[in-house]
Design an enzyme around this catalytic site. Structure first.
Site, PDB file in Angstrom:
ATOM      1  N   LYS A 111       0.857  -1.187   0.000  1.00 38.59           N
ATOM      2  CA  LYS A 111       0.000   0.000   0.000  1.00 38.59           C
ATOM      3  C   LYS A 111       0.886   1.228   0.000  1.00 38.59           C
ATOM      4  O   LYS A 111       2.031   1.174   0.486  1.00 38.59           O
ATOM      5  CB  LYS A 111      -0.875   0.023   1.258  1.00 38.59           C
ATOM      6  CG  LYS A 111      -2.144   0.825   1.089  1.00 38.59           C
ATOM      7  CD  LYS A 111      -3.155   0.012   0.311  1.00 38.59           C
ATOM      8  CE  LYS A 111      -4.539   0.566   0.362  1.00 38.59           C
ATOM      9  NZ  LYS A 111      -5.472  -0.507  -0.070  1.00 38.59           N
TER      10      LYS A 111
HETATM   11  N1  GLU Z   1      -7.081  -0.185  -3.246  1.00 44.04           N
HETATM   12  C1  GLU Z   1      -7.827  -1.368  -3.572  1.00 44.04           C
HETATM   13  C2  GLU Z   1      -7.891  -2.307  -2.381  1.00 44.04           C
HETATM   14  O1  GLU Z   1      -7.759  -1.913  -1.253  1.00 44.04           O
HETATM   15  C3  GLU Z   1      -7.334  -2.013  -4.849  1.00 44.04           C
HETATM   16  C4  GLU Z   1      -5.906  -2.424  -4.867  1.00 44.04           C
HETATM   17  C5  GLU Z   1      -5.422  -2.887  -6.239  1.00 44.04           C
HETATM   18  O2  GLU Z   1      -6.211  -2.951  -7.155  1.00 44.04           O
HETATM   19  O3  GLU Z   1      -4.233  -3.193  -6.334  1.00 44.04           O
HETATM   20  O4  GLU Z   1      -8.154  -3.467  -2.521  1.00 44.04           O
END
Ligand code: GLU
Length: 423
Positions: A111
């Protein structure tokens, strides 16, 4: 148990740590794996300087945390929010590891984020900040290493700027560096709606399991009308369920006779907020959560389902569109009450990263699929994962949250044991 050091301190990190600990104990997880997995592999803190429109320069903190990559490259969104910090990003990275493993993607968990309110930036400022952030983390990410995507406060345009900056720095077009980008530059059809759709696919499975129909008798309250909430409302309306309430950060609107997706989006496009939407009663976010509706979808941010709210919930199904919406104590209350079926975040909102995975695969192959194919594949993955988690919950006599986490953690730990320890 050894205490963790202060840099990880944040309510969400404490929450995911506690969940991990419970799941690890239940799984009788190898102690060495436990200590390795409860902290991220790597964390990068950068200072991001960028020029404001008035010519002055501002410096904001940025982060990218990589939790685990035993199953494949790190994967996860980038969040722009004033409360972003290392602990929060680390917590969200850990959730991504369990999420990807749970839905059987060959990806790990990461993240990123910048501590800023993007709503207060001009388009130019947003672009300059995004490009500088990308250049600060350029050697930390990569199409085979770590692939960013949208999260709270970021969107397709931000992904396009990340893709462009990365490509400029490397000297050629590299669409596969991010997912959730516009279709014109290698994005995938269906990615934008994927998280909301996935939530509804889980609800369809829950309906089958619990013997209810997603028709006009299934009243739904949706907290949050961003990318996840609005796509969920759209899909729910399409299949015939009745959305009676939606909200944004400011307030919510409620109409027991139902709300129209088109009318809501037209209003928000014009007024930038839901407040004042005609033919609906104004409710607070807390009131929305406790409305008389069969289904509640918290799709706003973490920690919105507090212990006070948990005691007053009237829903029968809680489908977590956001990451970490239910606090630890609230979760305990819901578990004790025993009358609410929880579809936990790592399962309910996995649709986003599933279609991100499809986007990455399409980019790597330079071969693109149609939307029908994508939605069909998404449905297969979501329904299979839902059924597997439910079967696990029944077999091990645990709740859906613990079952989902245990399924993900078990897969990651098996892969780690199989690969062995280096050096
Ligand atoms: N931000 C989204 C999540 O928390 C998507 C992450 C992604 O597609 O890599 O799952």
């Amino acid at each position: 148990m050894k205490k963790l050091t202060a840099e990880w301190d944040s309510p969400l990190f404490i929450q995911v740590q506690a969940q991990f600990e419970t799941a690890a104990k239940k799984l009788c997880l190898d102690e060495n794996l436990f200590y390795r997995l409860r902290v991220p592999d790597k964390a990068l803190i950068v200072s991001v300087p960028f020029r404001n429109d008035d010519g002055s320069i501002r410096v904001v903190p940025g982060y990218r945390v990589q939790h685990n990559d035993v199953l494949g490259p790190y994967k996860g969104g980038v969040r722009y929010h004033p409360l972003v910090n290392l602990g929060e990003v680390a917590a969200l990275a850990m959730l991504m590891t369990w999420k990807c493993a749970l839905v059987n993607l060959p990806l790990g968990g990461a993240k990123g984020g910048i501590q800023i309110d993007p709503g207060l930036l001009s388009r130019g400022e947003l672009q300059r900040m995004t490009r500088r952030y990308t250049s600060e983390i350029v050697n930390f990410i990569g199409p085979d290493v770590d692939i960013p995507a949208p999260d709270m406060g970021t969107n397709e345009q931000v992904m396009a700027w990340i893709m462009d900056t990365y490509s400029q720095l490397k000297g050629y077009a590299i669409p596969e560096i991010v997912t959730g980008k516009p279709v014109i530059i290698g994005g995938s059809l269906g990615r934008k709606e994927a998280t909301g759709r996935g939530v509804v696919y889980c609800l369809m499975e829950a309906a089958k399991l619990k013997g209810f129909k997603l028709d006009e008798h299934a009243r739904v309250a949706v907290q949050g009308f961003g990318n996840v909430g609005s796509a969920a409302v759209k899909k729910l309306e399409k299949i015939g369920a009745k959305v009676v309430a939606v909200s944004d950060v400011h307030s919510g609107v409620y109409n027991p006779r139902g709300l129209s997706y088109r009318a809501l989006t037209d209003w928000v496009n014009q007024h930038r907020r839901l407040e004042g939407f005609p033919e609906a009663e104004t409710v607070s976010n807390e009131e929305l959560a406790c409305l008389d509706a069969e289904i509640l979808i918290p799709a706003a941010t973490e920690g919105t389902i507090t212990p006070q709210i948990a005691k007053r919930l009237k829903c029968k199904v809680l489908a977590e569109g956001a990451n970490g919406p239910t606090t630890l104590e609230a979760d305990r209350i819901i578990e004790e009450r025993g009358d609410i079926f929880v579809i936990p975040d790592v399962l309910a909102n996995a649709g986003g990263v599933v279609v991100s995975y499809f986007e990455w695969v399409q980019d790597l192959q330079n071969y693109f699929w149609n939307e029908k194919e994508i939605n069909k594949k998404l449905f297969e993955i979501m329904s299979t994962a839902f059924q597997a988690v439910h079967a696990f919950a029944v077999e091990h006599k645990v709740g859906m949250r613990l079952a989902a986490l245990m399924t993900g953690i078990r897969k990651v730990s098996q892969a780690m044991l199989t690969r062995g320890f280096y050096p």
